[in-house]
Scaffold this motif. Structure first.
Motif, PDB file in Angstrom:
ATOM      1  N   ALA A 195       0.824  -1.215   0.000  1.00 23.46           N
ATOM      2  CA  ALA A 195       0.000   0.000   0.000  1.00 23.46           C
ATOM      3  C   ALA A 195       0.852   1.256   0.000  1.00 23.46           C
ATOM      4  N   PHE A 196       2.067   1.172   0.524  1.00 25.28           N
ATOM      5  CA  PHE A 196       2.845   2.397   0.756  1.00 25.28           C
ATOM      6  C   PHE A 196       4.274   2.261   0.258  1.00 25.28           C
ATOM      7  N   ILE A 197       4.935   3.398   0.182  1.00 20.74           N
ATOM      8  CA  ILE A 197       6.289   3.511  -0.368  1.00 20.74           C
ATOM      9  C   ILE A 197       7.299   2.626   0.370  1.00 20.74           C
ATOM     10  N   ASP A 198       7.072   2.364   1.652  1.00 18.81           N
ATOM     11  CA  ASP A 198       8.094   1.643   2.432  1.00 18.81           C
ATOM     12  C   ASP A 198       7.870   0.135   2.480  1.00 18.81           C
ATOM     13  N   THR A 199       6.939  -0.370   1.646  1.00 16.51           N
ATOM     14  CA  THR A 199       6.550  -1.765   1.850  1.00 16.51           C
ATOM     15  C   THR A 199       7.560  -2.770   1.284  1.00 16.51           C
ATOM     16  N   ARG A 200       8.648  -2.315   0.687  1.00 15.93           N
ATOM     17  CA  ARG A 200       9.729  -3.223   0.280  1.00 15.93           C
ATOM     18  C   ARG A 200      10.921  -3.117   1.224  1.00 15.93           C
ATOM     19  N   THR A 201      10.959  -2.009   1.949  1.00 22.23           N
ATOM     20  CA  THR A 201      12.121  -1.720   2.780  1.00 22.23           C
ATOM     21  C   THR A 201      12.235  -2.780   3.876  1.00 22.23           C
ATOM     22  N   PRO A 202      13.406  -3.446   3.972  1.00 18.33           N
ATOM     23  CA  PRO A 202      13.530  -4.486   5.007  1.00 18.33           C
ATOM     24  C   PRO A 202      13.146  -3.935   6.377  1.00 18.33           C
ATOM     25  N   GLY A 203      12.377  -4.706   7.111  1.00 17.09           N
ATOM     26  CA  GLY A 203      11.868  -4.238   8.400  1.00 17.09           C
ATOM     27  C   GLY A 203      10.434  -3.753   8.270  1.00 17.09           C
ATOM     28  N   SER A 204      10.055  -3.321   7.059  1.00 17.65           N
ATOM     29  CA  SER A 204       8.682  -2.839   6.848  1.00 17.65           C
ATOM     30  C   SER A 204       7.914  -3.710   5.870  1.00 17.65           C
TER      31      SER A 204
END
Ligand SMILES: [Fe+2]
Length: 332
Positions: A19-28
């Motif tokens: 849904a959001f920009i951070d959804t690939r960032t490890p931890g998120s």
């Protein structure tokens, strides 16, 4: 069932994993986002909206496994979280370093505008947060500057129109569209610094609820109501919430002991009910339903409703209604 389109069972929640920009960032990357009453603030047009009826506020949810993070961001409207399950660290500041507070089941935090906030599940089990955003259209999320670079590293670009380009799927920035400009230092500086000492001022701990048996709704045997958010309201005989500033919606807890009943009445606003504990029996326009833990139901304006708890356990539910001064319940 007549009002099936107004009921969202916890087990039927449809998550969006991107849904959001951070959804690939490890931890998120393992966070699940839900838009229960929309439109929400998702950056993905495929996000499932369970209920699209305008309420004057949005209801959403976040479910995250242990260690999973929701990146630092800010909104144009107030944002409120109720901890349904899990242990959560809420952090303030563009870099998550201004302040921190730990919240547990039944705790509530209300974040005014101009505060960067993020949260992490620091418990040992998956946790769920019930969330309210003000307004019919809460606008876009403003991400802290660090979030953009990390997202691009893992394949996501946020566009100016709020949508996401997923470069791992071979998508490119469409012609005529531009990436969202990086959040500037000036924008960051417009935000308030909220320290760990300030954080308790925007939080209500579950053991500190101001339960009352004297409100228009709680004058029945075994019923208690606690004002959580919003000013006092004479029409409902209810005191100011612990967090008493105007939110343009009110948020209250209602507790029914085993055997308690609230007789038939009507309301002039949509009444969103969310169950934290136990089971709530309801009859809406002569149709019966039972809500369990984590279920959400939005009772139509003007419908005849009554509530009961015929289980052996106390039942605790939360009610969200439009406006700072909603009208009184009209008992039949
Ligand atoms: Fe948010």
């Amino acid at each position: 069932m007549k009002y099936a389109d107004r009921l969202v069972r916890y087990e039927d929640l449809v998550p969006c994993l991107n849904a959001f920009i951070d959804t690939r960032t490890p931890g998120s990357e393992k966070k699940e986002n839900f838009t229960v009453i929309g439109p929400g603030v998702s950056e993905n047009p495929d996000q499932h909206v369970h209920i699209g009826i305008p309420h004057g506020f949005n209801i959403g949810g976040a479910r995250q496994p242990p260690g999973c993070l929701n990146s630092q961001h800010s909104h144009l409207t107030s944002e409120v979280f109720l901890v349904h399950s899990g242990t959560w660290a809420f952090r303030s500041g563009a870099r998550a370093t201004d302040g921190e507070i730990i919240l547990r089941e039944g705790d509530v935090i209300s974040l005014p505008t101009n505060i960067f906030r993020g949260f992490e599940n620091i418990g040992e089990d998956t946790g769920y947060l019930f969330a309210i955003l003000g307004g019919d259209d809460p606008g876009r999320v403003l991400w802290a500057p660090d979030v953009f670079g990390l997202a691009e590293e893992y394949g996501l670009i946020l566009l100016e129109d709020g949508s996401l380009v997923d470069t791992t799927l071979g998508q490119e920035v469409p012609l005529g569209k531009s990436p969202m400009p990086l959040t500037t230092r000036e924008q960051v500086e417009q935000h308030r610094v909220v320290s760990s000492q300030d954080m308790p001022g925007i939080v209500i701990r579950s053991p500190d609820y101001a339960w009352s048996s004297d409100t228009a709704l709680s004058r029945f045997v075994g019923v208690q109501e606690a004002p959580l958010l919003g000013p006092a309201n004479e029409a409902e005989s209810i005191a100011a919430g612990t967090l008493d500033w105007p939110h343009e919606f009110v948020f209250r807890a209602l507790r029914l002991d085993p055997g308690a009943k609230i007789p038939p009445h009507r309301r002039s606003e949509e009444e969103v009910i969310f169950v934290l504990k136990g089971e709530l029996g309801m009859c809406v326009d002569r149709e019966k339903l039972t809500l369990g833990r984590g279920d959400t139901f939005t009772t139509p304006i003007g419908s005849e409703r009554l509530f009961w708890n015929d289980s052996q356990q106390p039942c605790v539910v939360y009610v969200t209604r439009r406006g700072d001064q909603p009208t009184e319940p009209n008992f039949l």
